[in-house]
Motif scaffolding. Sequence first.
Motif, short mmCIF file in Angstrom:
data_model
loop_
_atom_site.label_atom_id
_atom_site.label_comp_id
_atom_site.label_asym_id
_atom_site.label_seq_id
_atom_site.Cartn_x
_atom_site.Cartn_y
_atom_site.Cartn_z
N ILE A 54 0.85 -1.20 0.00
CA ILE A 54 0.00 0.00 0.00
C ILE A 54 0.88 1.25 0.00
O ILE A 54 0.66 2.19 -0.78
CB ILE A 54 -0.96 0.00 1.21
N ALA A 131 -3.52 6.49 2.58
CA ALA A 131 -3.81 5.17 2.00
C ALA A 131 -3.77 4.07 3.06
O ALA A 131 -4.68 3.23 3.13
CB ALA A 131 -2.81 4.86 0.89
N ILE A 132 -2.75 4.07 3.89
CA ILE A 132 -2.63 3.01 4.91
C ILE A 132 -3.76 3.12 5.93
O ILE A 132 -4.39 2.11 6.28
CB ILE A 132 -1.25 3.06 5.60
N GLU A 133 -4.02 4.32 6.42
CA GLU A 133 -5.06 4.47 7.44
C GLU A 133 -6.44 4.13 6.89
O GLU A 133 -7.23 3.49 7.57
CB GLU A 133 -5.02 5.88 8.04
N GLN A 134 -6.74 4.53 5.65
CA GLN A 134 -8.04 4.22 5.07
C GLN A 134 -8.21 2.74 4.79
O GLN A 134 -9.27 2.17 5.00
CB GLN A 134 -8.26 5.02 3.79
N MET A 135 -7.15 2.10 4.29
CA MET A 135 -7.29 0.70 3.87
C MET A 135 -7.13 -0.30 5.01
O MET A 135 -7.69 -1.39 4.94
CB MET A 135 -6.28 0.39 2.77
N THR A 136 -6.36 0.04 6.05
CA THR A 136 -6.09 -0.94 7.11
C THR A 136 -6.67 -0.56 8.45
O THR A 136 -6.84 -1.42 9.31
CB THR A 136 -4.57 -1.14 7.30
#
Length: 166
Positions: A54, A131-136
């Motif tokens: 990601i 990206a990381i906070e939204q996806m994980t």
Amino acid sequence: MSENATTTAPDATNDADPTASTGSTPSAGRELARRDTGGDRGRTSIADIVVAKIAGIAAREIDGVHDVGGTTERVVGKVREVLPGTTVSATQGINVEVGERQAAVDVSIVAEYGVAIHQLAAAIRRNVISAIEQMTGLEVTEVNVTVHDVNFGDEAEQSGSSRRVE
């Protein structure tokens, strides 16, 4: 479930060292990140490689990033490009540390000449964190950006086309 398992619930206050309450080795957390999302309904596990991919994709999305990775990683990436059936690694130039609730990311890049590097680094940070906070659902504590080189765009053309002495 044992009493120890209930004391290591997600609301435990030991964020600094997620392995301290479980008695596992620090390297165990690097293999697989765990994030509770459903209470007693289950557990979601996110592998470190997922967070690294990601971050790699998010860093490459930013205009002004010529390539991702240090010199050695880029050479290996170029070799992989020419081998049939292989692709460039999405994790090239990305190192992550993932805990139960947090992640830290190191990104190595080559910048395009003319781009304001401090603004480029800030844009990479914003995109990677988002990206990381939204996806994980993991909290990103830091994104360190290392600029290994600057690409002038026409280096390949200049090196072979014009010579000072013939």
